[in-house]
Design a protein around this motif. Structure first.
Motif, PDB file in Angstrom:
ATOM      1  N   PRO A   1      43.711  48.826  30.814  1.00 51.71           N
ATOM      2  CA  PRO A   1      42.294  49.156  30.636  1.00 51.71           C
ATOM      3  C   PRO A   1      41.812  50.144  31.694  1.00 51.71           C
ATOM      4  CG  PRO A   1      42.507  47.057  31.755  1.00 51.71           C
ATOM      5  CD  PRO A   1      43.900  47.475  31.370  1.00 51.71           C
ATOM      6  N   PRO A   2      40.655  50.769  31.485  1.00 50.31           N
ATOM      7  CA  PRO A   2      40.113  51.681  32.497  1.00 50.31           C
ATOM      8  C   PRO A   2      39.978  51.033  33.870  1.00 50.31           C
ATOM      9  CG  PRO A   2      38.931  51.957  30.443  1.00 50.31           C
ATOM     10  CD  PRO A   2      39.822  50.770  30.252  1.00 50.31           C
ATOM     11  N   VAL A   3      39.609  49.763  33.902  1.00 52.69           N
ATOM     12  CA  VAL A   3      39.550  49.005  35.159  1.00 52.69           C
ATOM     13  C   VAL A   3      40.168  47.639  34.909  1.00 52.69           C
ATOM     14  CG1 VAL A   3      38.089  48.019  36.957  1.00 52.69           C
ATOM     15  CG2 VAL A   3      37.461  50.204  35.925  1.00 52.69           C
ATOM     16  N   CYS A   4      41.230  47.350  35.664  1.00 56.23           N
ATOM     17  CA  CYS A   4      41.875  46.038  35.608  1.00 56.23           C
ATOM     18  C   CYS A   4      41.348  45.195  36.770  1.00 56.23           C
ATOM     19  CB  CYS A   4      43.389  46.202  35.704  1.00 56.23           C
ATOM     20  SG  CYS A   4      44.307  44.697  36.122  1.00 56.23           S
ATOM     21  N   LEU A   5      40.973  43.967  36.467  1.00 57.10           N
ATOM     22  CA  LEU A   5      40.496  43.040  37.489  1.00 57.10           C
ATOM     23  C   LEU A   5      41.570  41.988  37.725  1.00 57.10           C
ATOM     24  CD1 LEU A   5      36.837  42.601  36.162  1.00 57.10           C
ATOM     25  CD2 LEU A   5      37.671  44.199  37.918  1.00 57.10           C
ATOM     26  N   GLY A   6      42.109  41.972  38.939  1.00 54.50           N
ATOM     27  CA  GLY A   6      43.123  40.993  39.299  1.00 54.50           C
ATOM     28  C   GLY A   6      42.482  39.778  39.937  1.00 54.50           C
ATOM     29  N   THR A   7      42.883  38.607  39.494  1.00 51.50           N
ATOM     30  CA  THR A   7      42.219  37.379  39.923  1.00 51.50           C
ATOM     31  C   THR A   7      43.215  36.364  40.474  1.00 51.50           C
ATOM     32  OG1 THR A   7      42.417  36.254  37.774  1.00 51.50           O
ATOM     33  CG2 THR A   7      40.523  37.723  38.089  1.00 51.50           C
ATOM     34  N   ASP A   8      42.655  35.384  41.154  1.00 51.98           N
ATOM     35  CA  ASP A   8      43.411  34.232  41.637  1.00 51.98           C
ATOM     36  C   ASP A   8      42.674  32.979  41.158  1.00 51.98           C
ATOM     37  OD1 ASP A   8      45.443  33.091  43.832  1.00 51.98           O
ATOM     38  OD2 ASP A   8      43.539  32.020  44.012  1.00 51.98           O
ATOM     39  N   PRO A   9      43.388  31.975  40.649  1.00 60.85           N
ATOM     40  CA  PRO A   9      42.703  30.810  40.090  1.00 60.85           C
ATOM     41  C   PRO A   9      41.882  30.016  41.095  1.00 60.85           C
ATOM     42  CG  PRO A   9      45.092  30.465  40.169  1.00 60.85           C
ATOM     43  CD  PRO A   9      44.839  31.907  40.452  1.00 60.85           C
ATOM     44  N   PHE A  10      42.237  30.102  42.367  1.00 64.12           N
ATOM     45  CA  PHE A  10      41.487  29.372  43.390  1.00 64.12           C
ATOM     46  C   PHE A  10      40.416  30.242  44.033  1.00 64.12           C
ATOM     47  CE2 PHE A  10      40.707  27.769  47.676  1.00 64.12           C
ATOM     48  CZ  PHE A  10      40.588  26.404  47.478  1.00 64.12           C
ATOM     49  N   HIS A  11      40.704  31.504  44.277  1.00 64.52           N
ATOM     50  CA  HIS A  11      39.842  32.344  45.109  1.00 64.52           C
ATOM     51  C   HIS A  11      38.931  33.292  44.326  1.00 64.52           C
ATOM     52  CE1 HIS A  11      41.496  31.124  48.995  1.00 64.52           C
ATOM     53  NE2 HIS A  11      42.684  31.122  48.415  1.00 64.52           N
ATOM     54  N   THR A  12      39.013  33.324  43.003  1.00 64.04           N
ATOM     55  CA  THR A  12      38.154  34.207  42.215  1.00 64.04           C
ATOM     56  C   THR A  12      37.228  33.365  41.347  1.00 64.04           C
ATOM     57  OG1 THR A  12      39.985  35.805  42.119  1.00 64.04           O
ATOM     58  CG2 THR A  12      38.091  36.215  40.697  1.00 64.04           C
ATOM     59  N   PRO A  13      36.043  33.033  41.846  1.00 66.52           N
ATOM     60  CA  PRO A  13      35.112  32.217  41.068  1.00 66.52           C
ATOM     61  C   PRO A  13      34.499  33.013  39.920  1.00 66.52           C
ATOM     62  CG  PRO A  13      34.096  32.906  43.110  1.00 66.52           C
ATOM     63  CD  PRO A  13      35.522  33.368  43.176  1.00 66.52           C
ATOM     64  N   PRO A  14      33.959  32.336  38.924  1.00 67.34           N
ATOM     65  CA  PRO A  14      33.408  33.026  37.761  1.00 67.34           C
ATOM     66  C   PRO A  14      32.305  34.024  38.096  1.00 67.34           C
ATOM     67  CG  PRO A  14      33.709  30.693  37.268  1.00 67.34           C
ATOM     68  CD  PRO A  14      33.983  30.862  38.735  1.00 67.34           C
ATOM     69  N   ASP A  15      31.453  33.716  39.087  1.00 66.24           N
ATOM     70  CA  ASP A  15      30.363  34.643  39.390  1.00 66.24           C
ATOM     71  C   ASP A  15      30.868  35.953  39.995  1.00 66.24           C
ATOM     72  OD1 ASP A  15      31.121  33.315  41.720  1.00 66.24           O
ATOM     73  OD2 ASP A  15      29.094  33.257  42.558  1.00 66.24           O
ATOM     74  N   LEU A  16      31.947  35.894  40.777  1.00 71.04           N
ATOM     75  CA  LEU A  16      32.539  37.110  41.322  1.00 71.04           C
ATOM     76  C   LEU A  16      33.138  37.957  40.205  1.00 71.04           C
ATOM     77  CD1 LEU A  16      33.672  39.006  43.466  1.00 71.04           C
ATOM     78  CD2 LEU A  16      35.447  37.303  43.979  1.00 71.04           C
ATOM     79  N   LEU A  17      33.851  37.344  39.301  1.00 73.02           N
ATOM     80  CA  LEU A  17      34.439  38.070  38.180  1.00 73.02           C
ATOM     81  C   LEU A  17      33.357  38.676  37.298  1.00 73.02           C
ATOM     82  CD1 LEU A  17      36.937  38.904  36.592  1.00 73.02           C
ATOM     83  CD2 LEU A  17      36.853  36.674  35.444  1.00 73.02           C
ATOM     84  N   ALA A  18      32.298  37.904  37.017  1.00 73.59           N
ATOM     85  CA  ALA A  18      31.216  38.404  36.174  1.00 73.59           C
ATOM     86  C   ALA A  18      30.508  39.597  36.810  1.00 73.59           C
ATOM     87  CB  ALA A  18      30.217  37.289  35.894  1.00 73.59           C
ATOM     88  N   ALA A  19      30.330  39.562  38.123  1.00 74.90           N
ATOM     89  CA  ALA A  19      29.673  40.680  38.805  1.00 74.90           C
ATOM     90  C   ALA A  19      30.513  41.948  38.686  1.00 74.90           C
ATOM     91  CB  ALA A  19      29.440  40.324  40.272  1.00 74.90           C
TER      92      ALA A  19
ATOM     93  N   PHE B   1      32.637  52.086  32.209  1.00 77.48           N
ATOM     94  CA  PHE B   1      33.781  53.001  32.251  1.00 77.48           C
ATOM     95  C   PHE B   1      34.738  52.808  31.079  1.00 77.48           C
ATOM     96  CE2 PHE B   1      32.203  52.597  36.571  1.00 77.48           C
ATOM     97  CZ  PHE B   1      32.024  53.933  36.889  1.00 77.48           C
ATOM     98  N   GLY B   2      34.288  52.095  30.075  1.00 77.61           N
ATOM     99  CA  GLY B   2      35.119  51.886  28.896  1.00 77.61           C
ATOM    100  C   GLY B   2      35.694  50.490  28.813  1.00 77.61           C
ATOM    101  N   GLY B   3      35.201  49.615  29.650  1.00 77.26           N
ATOM    102  CA  GLY B   3      35.626  48.227  29.587  1.00 77.26           C
ATOM    103  C   GLY B   3      36.561  47.842  30.715  1.00 77.26           C
ATOM    104  N   THR B   4      36.626  46.554  30.962  1.00 82.17           N
ATOM    105  CA  THR B   4      37.524  46.000  31.973  1.00 82.17           C
ATOM    106  C   THR B   4      38.517  45.068  31.296  1.00 82.17           C
ATOM    107  OG1 THR B   4      36.020  44.160  32.431  1.00 82.17           O
ATOM    108  CG2 THR B   4      35.780  46.136  33.790  1.00 82.17           C
ATOM    109  N   GLY B   5      39.639  44.875  31.940  1.00 79.80           N
ATOM    110  CA  GLY B   5      40.637  43.912  31.494  1.00 79.80           C
ATOM    111  C   GLY B   5      40.979  42.971  32.618  1.00 79.80           C
ATOM    112  N   LEU B   6      41.717  41.933  32.289  1.00 81.98           N
ATOM    113  CA  LEU B   6      41.991  40.875  33.259  1.00 81.98           C
ATOM    114  C   LEU B   6      43.488  40.738  33.485  1.00 81.98           C
ATOM    115  CD1 LEU B   6      40.330  38.718  34.835  1.00 81.98           C
ATOM    116  CD2 LEU B   6      40.836  37.133  32.968  1.00 81.98           C
ATOM    117  N   ASP B   7      43.911  40.957  34.720  1.00 86.10           N
ATOM    118  CA  ASP B   7      45.279  40.663  35.165  1.00 86.10           C
ATOM    119  C   ASP B   7      46.365  41.381  34.365  1.00 86.10           C
ATOM    120  OD1 ASP B   7      44.650  38.956  37.358  1.00 86.10           O
ATOM    121  OD2 ASP B   7      44.157  37.363  35.935  1.00 86.10           O
ATOM    122  N   SER B   8      46.046  42.537  33.836  1.00 85.28           N
ATOM    123  CA  SER B   8      47.051  43.365  33.160  1.00 85.28           C
ATOM    124  C   SER B   8      46.669  44.824  33.329  1.00 85.28           C
ATOM    125  CB  SER B   8      47.123  43.034  31.657  1.00 85.28           C
ATOM    126  OG  SER B   8      48.008  43.919  30.985  1.00 85.28           O
TER     127      SER B   8
END
Length: 264
Positions: free
Chosen positions: A174-192, A200-207
């Protein structure tokens, strides 16, 4: 004789900011003592740096810091990841060792030999990796002491087309990939982050890249430390593989500044 460049730099933010923008892969600098053990000729090394460097990400982070309402802290690697990669495990825990790209790379992005067979990574790990990890740990401790929490935002980029070294490159890019950790990436951080980078054309998760950087002292145990990796696809802001920045860079810096403001 010129002094070697500093291994890393901690750039001061506001005392009240919990945010650390971590920029580990933006530099092309390779000290002469390290260059001597790299097998590539100068042309091949320049090509490898074009592919492996997250070009202009320090500039993106700097422009975002300038725009943010509360200035974040920045931790910037001033040496190439071909010296050491500070985001890899320095031991058998690192899965990228399978393609010769652990903390000290032995192979290139195209899986060619970078360093001689039998090369001892220990001196580079001791000289560069451990001091970097220690300094990053102290930077997180400082934010915890000052404001009671720390937010590590990794600033990376990745190529439009998959490179041969990628272990998990078959999924979406994706144009922007968001890499996360199950313990350290809370939902509000990901949503922000999803909100900040949506235009920018959308975000993707961990790919194609997953996970994020947290000092081992806090990893999996301290929920006051939150973290997210931002992987920006390079065609959105630069000429690939290692060319100049384009008009997309200021807009991406503005989006990163928006994220910083949401986290402060």
């Amino acid at each position: 004789m010129n002094s070697p460049p500093p291994s890393f730099e901690v750039l001061t933010g506001a005392a009240a900011s919990p945010v650390i923008l971590h920029v580990p892969h933006s530099s092309r600098a390779v000290p002469e003592s390290v260059r001597a053990d790299i097998l590539l000729d100068d042309g091949a090394l320049a090509t490898e740096l074009d592919h492996i460097t997250d070009a202009h990400t320090a500039e993106i982070a700097g422009a975002a810091a300038d725009r943010a309402a509360v200035r974040p802290w920045r931790f910037v690697n001033r040496l190439s990841r071909l010296v050491v990669d500070p985001e890899r495990f320095p031991d058998e825990r690192e899965e990228m060792r399978a393609v010769g790209m652990g903390a000290v790379y032995t192979h290139t992005t195209h899986r060619e030999r970078l360093r001689p067979a039998g090369f001892d990574p220990g001196p580079l790990v001791d000289r560069y990796f451990h001091p970097y990890a220690g300094a990053m740990t102290r930077a997180v401790r400082d934010r915890l002491a000052a404001v009671g929490r720390a937010v590590v935002v990794d600033v990376h980029s990745y190529p439009t087309e998959r490179l041969p070294y990628e272990l998990h490159g078959v999924g979406p890019r994706p144009p922007v990939c968001l890499g996360t950790d199950p313990f350290h990436t809370p939902p509000d951080l990901l949503a922000a982050a999803e909100k900040a980078f949506a235009r920018f054309g959308g975000t993707g998760l961990d790919s194609p890249f997953a996970g994020t950087y947290v000092p081992l002292e806090h990893y999996g145990t301290d929920d006051r430390v939150t973290a997210l990796m931002i992987e920006i696809r390079r065609d959105g802001y630069m000429s690939e593989p290692g060319g100049p920045a384009g008009p997309g860079l200021p807009a991406l810096a503005a989006a990163l500044a928006e994220l910083v403001d949401a986290l402060t």
